[in-house]
Design an enzyme around this catalytic site. Structure first.
Site, PDB file in Angstrom:
ATOM      1  N   THR A  33       0.866  -1.191   0.000  1.00 50.62           N
ATOM      2  CA  THR A  33       0.000   0.000   0.000  1.00 50.62           C
ATOM      3  C   THR A  33       0.896   1.233   0.000  1.00 50.62           C
ATOM      4  O   THR A  33       2.091   1.141   0.293  1.00 50.62           O
ATOM      5  CB  THR A  33      -0.889   0.036   1.254  1.00 50.62           C
ATOM      6  OG1 THR A  33      -0.024   0.077   2.396  1.00 50.62           O
ATOM      7  CG2 THR A  33      -1.778  -1.180   1.352  1.00 50.62           C
ATOM      8  N   GLU A  88      -5.825  -3.413  -1.241  1.00 48.86           N
ATOM      9  CA  GLU A  88      -6.323  -4.550  -0.460  1.00 48.86           C
ATOM     10  C   GLU A  88      -7.403  -5.343  -1.188  1.00 48.86           C
ATOM     11  O   GLU A  88      -7.755  -6.454  -0.785  1.00 48.86           O
ATOM     12  CB  GLU A  88      -6.920  -4.044   0.872  1.00 48.86           C
ATOM     13  CG  GLU A  88      -5.899  -3.592   1.887  1.00 48.86           C
ATOM     14  CD  GLU A  88      -5.460  -2.134   1.720  1.00 48.86           C
ATOM     15  OE1 GLU A  88      -5.647  -1.590   0.618  1.00 48.86           O
ATOM     16  OE2 GLU A  88      -4.932  -1.563   2.672  1.00 48.86           O
ATOM     17  N   TRP A 114     -20.018  17.396   8.560  1.00 46.89           N
ATOM     18  CA  TRP A 114     -19.014  16.863   7.653  1.00 46.89           C
ATOM     19  C   TRP A 114     -19.125  17.526   6.290  1.00 46.89           C
ATOM     20  O   TRP A 114     -20.209  17.657   5.740  1.00 46.89           O
ATOM     21  CB  TRP A 114     -19.189  15.353   7.480  1.00 46.89           C
ATOM     22  CG  TRP A 114     -18.906  14.562   8.708  1.00 46.89           C
ATOM     23  CD1 TRP A 114     -19.820  13.952   9.519  1.00 46.89           C
ATOM     24  CD2 TRP A 114     -17.624  14.280   9.279  1.00 46.89           C
ATOM     25  NE1 TRP A 114     -19.185  13.319  10.552  1.00 46.89           N
ATOM     26  CE2 TRP A 114     -17.832  13.503  10.433  1.00 46.89           C
ATOM     27  CE3 TRP A 114     -16.321  14.614   8.925  1.00 46.89           C
ATOM     28  CZ2 TRP A 114     -16.796  13.055  11.241  1.00 46.89           C
ATOM     29  CZ3 TRP A 114     -15.279  14.175   9.721  1.00 46.89           C
ATOM     30  CH2 TRP A 114     -15.524  13.395  10.869  1.00 46.89           C
ATOM     31  N   LYS A 131     -14.285  18.385   9.023  1.00 44.48           N
ATOM     32  CA  LYS A 131     -15.299  18.469  10.077  1.00 44.48           C
ATOM     33  C   LYS A 131     -15.410  19.909  10.566  1.00 44.48           C
ATOM     34  O   LYS A 131     -14.541  20.408  11.271  1.00 44.48           O
ATOM     35  CB  LYS A 131     -14.936  17.543  11.235  1.00 44.48           C
ATOM     36  CG  LYS A 131     -16.089  17.405  12.205  1.00 44.48           C
ATOM     37  CD  LYS A 131     -15.948  16.182  13.071  1.00 44.48           C
ATOM     38  CE  LYS A 131     -17.311  15.875  13.688  1.00 44.48           C
ATOM     39  NZ  LYS A 131     -17.254  14.832  14.680  1.00 44.48           N
TER      40      LYS A 131
END
Ligand code: ADP
Length: 541
Positions: free
Chosen positions: A186, A331, A444, A439
């Site tokens: 990753t 993944e 949000w 935030k």
């Protein structure tokens, strides 16, 4: 009870064997590092993959041993996919855009025993080699004439010379389909990179599904140019998909600017390509500046970050090219969802079409997904319930390489760190990454939405919205913008373009202008660098 059907393990070597036997004359074209074009066929690639496998056998490389590559998209890298993976070893593709510290870390973590690399990456290899004890030999993927006259590497060998010394006949071993075939790390934006190992079985199943009509839809009449790198998540399986389908394969090397890609796509008659959105921005800009078109290019797959509506629109409206917008991650072996053609889209206006195509699409067979709230409960598919995305399936990782703890919950679900919702029709709509959400005063704000609106402005070339600490609201959105060369825009003009499209409190408080964006190892905007650079923007003002 024995099965009435033949039980043949799913192995990646079957793809190149099939291509060799049934699509042997089909072409593979590569742009080499010095700029010249190399052409050969699947038949040639097969023979040279056999040579690679014989070479590893001669070296005593064992099943499961990791053999690394540090290379761009080329015919040699393609051969290594099969020669290494098909022989029972594991091809560990390393991203050359990692820092040297990260490369050193992952070579040691994977315990790679050999490293094959491209000539222009020699300085990186020389820098990491003294700290990588597991490596027994370094192979420069060149012919003898282009080997460097000197190098600090102790066991430096020449790829073409080595291949000439071994036989081109090889019997692919009947491996266990659950053995590893490849390994990819990753990007490690939040710590050291983690290794994800793909098995022969997961790779074969994903290849079959990703090639199918509901996904990339690749056939033997296609000419495919993967801009997605062979060093990142197996280039979305395209090296396997093309061999399985008998499609012509065009490998662009290291030159991924708009002009180089255009030239290759035009001369080779590319019908399908795949890459992150920044690639299409570069290509479209070159085509626009020079009034060019690519009549043979029909479809481009895109993912890795949200595809702006402006790209979807320009590709479709100006060039008749369909965007296949998908979602996936290292993944999940890349593609999990893909937004492809539906019967309903025919009557849509251009605006509605762009809205529709900016969704990431439904999951393919073999994987399942759900969006959950903070308590882990599945949320309804109502286009409004936003939560974390979880995924499970045949090509989703269960644990990371060299780590013994599981990466999934009791139900086998992997938490992705992505936030989004699902439409009533079953299409994924990503809102953001958890770590990129802004935030503000308990609400949000989606950075992806702010960027998408900014990119609709004809004078904005690139945009990124980031959370910046604010004395009153905790965080407020700051928009970072690169304007189209030679153009000037004021912060207020850009802020005004949000009016009526978003609630007032979601509009960025300020806009800063940059001449270049920092890009991460996978070609996406590196938000962490931007966040560090503008950390005190609001506090200071
Ligand atoms: P990284 O982005 O960390 O370099 P990956 O290539 O594994 O590594 O990227 C996976 C991530 O990319 C996903 O978790 C998601 O945040 C983002 N991503 C992938 N496809 C899309 C998409 N179509 N829209 C928005 N984000 C996407």
């Amino acid at each position: 009870m024995s099965s009435p059907m033949q039980q043949i393990p799913l192995l990646t070597s079957s793809f190149i064997e099939h291509a060799h036997r049934w699509h042997g004359d089909q072409e593979i074209v590569s742009r080499l590092s010095e700029g010249s074009i190399h052409r050969y066929s699947y038949r040639d690639a097969y023979r040279r993959s056999c040579r690679v496998a014989n070479l590893l056998a001669q070296w005593g490389v064992e099943n499961g041993e990791r053999v690394a590559t540090l290379a761009w998209n080329s015919h040699r890298h393609f051969e290594l996919y099969y020669g290494i993976g098909g022989s029972g070893a594991v091809i560990h593709t390393i991203n050359p855009r990692y820092t040297t510290d990260q490369i050193r870390f992952i070579i040691n973590d994977a315990k790679d025993s050999y490293l094959f690399f491209d000539r222009d990456l020699l300085p990186i290899v020389e820098a990491v080699a003294p700290h990588c004890d597991s490596i027994r030999g370094f192979v420069l993927m060149e012919d003898k004439a282009r080997m460097p006259s000197q190098s600090s590497l102790k066991n430096l060998m020449c790829y073409e010379t080595l291949l000439l010394e071994v036989s081109d006949v090889y019997d692919w071993p009947p491996l266990d389909e659950n053995n590893l075939v490849s390994l990819c790390y990753t990007s490690g934006t939040t710590g050291n990179p983690k290794g994800v190992g793909y098995t022969h079985r997961s790779t074969c199943l994903h290849t079959l599904v990703a090639a199918s009509a509901n996904a990339l839809g690749v056939s033997r009449s296609d000419c495919v140019l993967p801009v997605v790198p062979l060093f990142h998540i197996n280039a979305w399986e395209l090296p396997y998909i093309c061999a399985m389908s008998g499609a012509k394969l065009v490998l662009p090397g290291a030159q991924l600017d708009g002009e180089s890609l255009f030239e290759l796509m035009q001369t080779e008659g590319v019908t399908l390509s795949a890459g992150v959105p920044t690639i299409w921005m570069g290509l479209l800009k070159y085509m626009k500046d020079n009034a060019l078109s690519l009549p043979e290019l029909k479809k481009v797959g895109t993912g890795g970050s949200a595809c702006p509506r402006s790209i979807i629109r320009e590709l479709h409206e100006t060039h008749g090219i369909r965007v296949m917008h998908g979602w996936g991650m290292t993944e999940t072996s890349s593609v999990v969802t893909l937004n492809t053609q539906t019967a309903e889209e025919k009557g849509l206006s251009m605006n509605d079409y762009c809205d529709h195509m900016s969704l990431q699409g439904p999951p393919l067979w073999g994987v399942d997904l759900k969006v959950v709230n903070e308590e882990g409960q599945e949320l309804p598919r109502d286009s409004g319930s936003v939560g974390e995305l979880k995924v499970r399936g045949h090509w989703v990782c269960e644990s990371y390489h060299n780590r013994h703890d599981t990466a999934v919950d009791e139900g086998g679900w992997l938490a992705t760190g992505d936030v989004g919702m699902i439409t009533p029709e079953g299409s994924l709509q990503l809102t953001d990454r958890l770590k990129d959400l802004i935030k503000s005063g308990g609400e949000w704000i989606s950075s992806a939405q702010l960027e998408d609106i900014a990119l609709e402005h004809p004078l904005i070339e690139m945009a990124s919205a980031i959370a910046v600490e604010h004395p009153k609201w905790d965080e407020r959105p700051l928009l970072v913008v690169k304007t189209v060369e030679g153009n000037h825009l004021s912060a207020q003009e850009i802020r005004d373009s949000y009016v009526g499209k978003l609630a007032k409190w979601a509009i960025p408080d300020d806009v800063v202008f940059v001449s270049e964006f920092p890009l991460g190892a996978t070609g996406k905007i590196h938000k962490l660098s931007l966040k560090q650079r503008f950390r005190d923007h609001f506090l200071a003002s």
